[in-house]
Design a protein around this motif. Structure first.
Motif, PDB file in Angstrom:
ATOM      1  N   PHE A  65       0.821  -1.036  -0.033  1.00  0.00           N
ATOM      2  CA  PHE A  65       0.042  -0.190   0.136  1.00  0.00           C
ATOM      3  C   PHE A  65       0.988   1.400  -0.075  1.00  0.00           C
ATOM      4  N   ASP A  66       1.918   1.129   0.681  1.00  0.00           N
ATOM      5  CA  ASP A  66       2.763   2.265   0.880  1.00  0.00           C
ATOM      6  C   ASP A  66       3.524   2.550  -0.444  1.00  0.00           C
ATOM      7  N   GLN A  67       3.792   1.726  -1.032  1.00  0.00           N
ATOM      8  CA  GLN A  67       4.601   1.769  -2.382  1.00  0.00           C
ATOM      9  C   GLN A  67       3.656   2.201  -3.568  1.00  0.00           C
ATOM     10  N   ALA A  68       2.194   1.836  -3.341  1.00  0.00           N
ATOM     11  CA  ALA A  68       1.331   2.330  -4.301  1.00  0.00           C
ATOM     12  C   ALA A  68       1.054   3.843  -4.230  1.00  0.00           C
ATOM     13  N   VAL A  69       1.041   4.286  -2.735  1.00  0.00           N
ATOM     14  CA  VAL A  69       0.927   5.690  -2.674  1.00  0.00           C
ATOM     15  C   VAL A  69       2.199   6.509  -3.364  1.00  0.00           C
ATOM     16  N   LYS A  70       3.045   6.109  -2.936  1.00  0.00           N
ATOM     17  CA  LYS A  70       4.602   6.703  -3.612  1.00  0.00           C
ATOM     18  C   LYS A  70       4.342   6.553  -5.077  1.00  0.00           C
ATOM     19  N   GLU A  71       4.097   5.576  -5.590  1.00  0.00           N
ATOM     20  CA  GLU A  71       3.950   5.484  -7.237  1.00  0.00           C
ATOM     21  C   GLU A  71       2.999   6.440  -7.523  1.00  0.00           C
ATOM     22  N   SER A  72       1.777   6.527  -7.074  1.00  0.00           N
ATOM     23  CA  SER A  72       0.820   7.640  -7.524  1.00  0.00           C
ATOM     24  C   SER A  72       1.305   8.911  -7.281  1.00  0.00           C
ATOM     25  N   VAL A  73       1.751   9.107  -6.147  1.00  0.00           N
ATOM     26  CA  VAL A  73       2.443  10.563  -5.743  1.00  0.00           C
ATOM     27  C   VAL A  73       3.362  10.963  -6.770  1.00  0.00           C
ATOM     28  N   GLN A  74       4.258   9.863  -7.104  1.00  0.00           N
ATOM     29  CA  GLN A  74       5.282  10.305  -7.968  1.00  0.00           C
ATOM     30  C   GLN A  74       4.803  10.458  -9.425  1.00  0.00           C
ATOM     31  N   ALA A  75       3.935   9.874 -10.034  1.00  0.00           N
ATOM     32  CA  ALA A  75       3.150  10.016 -11.220  1.00  0.00           C
ATOM     33  C   ALA A  75       2.694  11.417 -11.434  1.00  0.00           C
ATOM     34  N   TYR A  76       1.894  11.782 -10.291  1.00  0.00           N
ATOM     35  CA  TYR A  76       1.312  13.138 -10.236  1.00  0.00           C
ATOM     36  C   TYR A  76       2.378  14.144 -10.304  1.00  0.00           C
ATOM     37  N   LYS A  77       3.592  14.062  -9.550  1.00  0.00           N
ATOM     38  CA  LYS A  77       4.530  15.055  -9.840  1.00  0.00           C
ATOM     39  C   LYS A  77       5.127  15.258 -10.997  1.00  0.00           C
ATOM     40  N   ASN A  78       5.392  13.893 -11.789  1.00  0.00           N
ATOM     41  CA  ASN A  78       5.792  13.791 -13.312  1.00  0.00           C
ATOM     42  C   ASN A  78       4.998  14.575 -14.238  1.00  0.00           C
ATOM     43  N   GLU A  79       3.706  14.348 -14.075  1.00  0.00           N
ATOM     44  CA  GLU A  79       2.572  15.112 -14.915  1.00  0.00           C
ATOM     45  C   GLU A  79       2.745  16.441 -14.645  1.00  0.00           C
ATOM     46  N   GLN A  80       2.895  16.889 -13.233  1.00  0.00           N
ATOM     47  CA  GLN A  80       2.957  18.557 -13.068  1.00  0.00           C
ATOM     48  C   GLN A  80       4.184  19.061 -13.820  1.00  0.00           C
ATOM     49  N   ILE A  81       5.163  18.392 -13.878  1.00  0.00           N
ATOM     50  CA  ILE A  81       6.452  18.794 -14.403  1.00  0.00           C
ATOM     51  C   ILE A  81       6.400  18.896 -15.904  1.00  0.00           C
ATOM     52  N   LEU A  82       5.917  17.698 -16.567  1.00  0.00           N
ATOM     53  CA  LEU A  82       5.546  17.828 -17.946  1.00  0.00           C
ATOM     54  C   LEU A  82       4.509  18.897 -18.494  1.00  0.00           C
ATOM     55  N   SER A  83       3.709  19.135 -17.592  1.00  0.00           N
ATOM     56  CA  SER A  83       2.785  20.140 -18.031  1.00  0.00           C
ATOM     57  C   SER A  83       3.199  21.834 -17.932  1.00  0.00           C
TER      58      SER A  83
END
Length: 86
Positions: A65-83
């Protein structure tokens, strides 16, 4: 219990064969809260008993669960950087 690596929260929910509405109801949170977790916009904050319930609903370990949260947060951060780069 499922063995998981590199999954985000949505994939974790999908692996448990739950619709967003079902998972939110079973965990005891608003659908919008669950969607924000899955999008990586917010990290789950729960009591210990609520975490136990979430782990049961997602059929996973605390580590998964902890790893899944980290993966979700990292994907969101990556999207923000790309945008911002566009």
């Amino acid at each position: 219990m499922l063995v998981l690596t590199g999954m985000n929260l949505r994939q974790l929910r999908d692996k448990a064969k739950l619709k967003p509405e079902e998972a939110a109801y079973k965990i005891g949170v608003a659908l919008s809260t669950l969607r924000n977790w899955e999008a990586g916009k917010h990290q789950p904050t729960m009591t210990i008993s609520e975490f136990r319930n979430a782990l049961s609903v997602y059929q996973c370990s605390l580590e998964d669960f902890d790893q899944a949260v980290k993966e979700s947060v990292q994907a969101y951060k990556n999207e923000q950087i790309l945008s911002k780069e566009k």
